[in-house]
Design an enzyme around this catalytic site. Sequence first.
Site, PDB file in Angstrom:
ATOM      1  CG  ASP A  82      27.320  -1.357  90.231  1.00 26.86           C
ATOM      2  OD1 ASP A  82      27.136  -0.341  90.918  1.00 26.86           O
ATOM      3  OD2 ASP A  82      28.387  -1.621  89.669  1.00 26.86           O
ATOM      4  CG  ASP A 106      33.446  -1.347  90.534  1.00 24.98           C
ATOM      5  OD1 ASP A 106      32.331  -1.907  90.579  1.00 24.98           O
ATOM      6  OD2 ASP A 106      33.593  -0.121  90.658  1.00 24.98           O
TER       7      ASP A 106
END
Length: 530
Positions: free
Chosen positions: A374, A427
Amino acid sequence: MKRHNRNTSSIFPTLIVIYGMFFSIQSLTASAAGSLTSCDDISVPVMIKIWVDGVEGQKLEGQSATFSAKIAETADGGAKHSVVVPNPSNCCSNLSSQLNGYTALAPRGDCDYLVKAKVAQAGGATGLVVISDTQDIVEMSCSEKSGLEINIPVVMISKLGGDALNKSLSGGGKVEVVVYAPESPLIDPAAAFLWLIAVGTIVCASLWSDITKINHTNEPYNQLSPKVEEEENEIIEMSTMSAVVFVITASTFLVLLYLFMSSWFIWLLIVFFCIGAVEGMHSCIVALLKSKCRSCGQKAVNVPFFGTTTVMSLLVLLFCVAFAIFWVWTRKESYSWVGQDILGICLIIAVLQLAQLPNIKVATVLLCCAFAYDIFWVFISPVFFHDSVMISVAAGDSSSGETIPMVLRFPRVFDPWGGYSILGFGDILFPGLLLSFTVRFDKAKKKTWHNGYFLWLAIGYACGLLLTYLGLYLMNGHGQPALLYLVPCTLGTCIILGLVRGELKELWNYNNNNNNANEYKQTPGGEEQA
């Protein structure tokens, strides 16, 4: 990778997870600078309202120069001026004619931005709109330290917006614009609602087996009803190697999306998303119905190519397919976010029932890889690519207006900029795998809510998501890698609790399947005994 037969969803939705790791993006804006400009003033997002022959048209978004004059916060506070292309068009040398009362439209390049502004102002222009040579809008800055006498607004728009203006001008129409810089609310209600949706989804998905637990009180009656053999689908138990391969595969696909972004590629994602979401919605609805009414799914029917199934399952499938088709048909409507979120939540729940982590060792490898993934694709990728790969992919294909479907969305109703607050499936899925593991661990060890792990990790996830939005605010809306905050707040919480309680070694080497076999026995009546 180990596989075990249990009643969950099918294996196909796991393919969708690869496409689901596109992360949170939203924008918060600042206000304009003062009247005596300098090179150190703040560049702010601006909006441009356009009228063609007196008819209001589209709005364009742009960015002011650091040396721009103060820009009004509302369209009513700004003056409407006609747009004209100066001569020379690059606005780099003295103009051949005066532009009194006009806003100059000039392409980027050939000279400094400050030179363009000075030339346009000397020619009597009331403003300068610079057209970028790409879809990206860069910050127009300068290096002079002394105060500047720039008293006109200077803004940049994208190439697509410039093409629209030039098309209207070439058609012979009178084009007028108003430049203004609206402020977003300090607290974004859309982000708050999306936070509630995300936290509710991860808690619901982690506790889904309890929510859909079948009530055995009517078992004697059910034994009199005709039985339909229930499908036994696969559960994937991830290993350390599969976790690493998974993240590498996701990175590869992300680069392909970035390099070959187009409407047909997004259409391919939409098809995959709908297939996985239909399957996820079907499994969720069927599980809920069976948990409330055990006898509802007993009537069987033979379907060509699919074999024997229940009437309830068939009707639910038809409903789910119709729901997905309706969403695809109306995906560009203002209300389409509702259908997308419903489909996405069902897909997330199904995937978290399908994929499982056996212990904290695998969870640490997976979440640490996702953590690095990420951060790299949001913050570090601009060093190797033209811009942030993650943010560019999440924005979709600007030429066709198609966007990536694997995100949860909520409209910014109170934001003058409009748009949506979004959160990528990854997420929720990555931390969700860890929270689902803690639910199984707490059950196996007969832990209560307060001395277990799940409740504290759920609180940690909620806090991590709040930190994500705080990071967005502090960085003026620059896209944030949500797992930068979520991984420490979930995995870190679990490891710290394990250390404090002296259970970290057990968590690290835990084998869910062996423990379940030892701790639970199935009685003839169908009830579990410890």
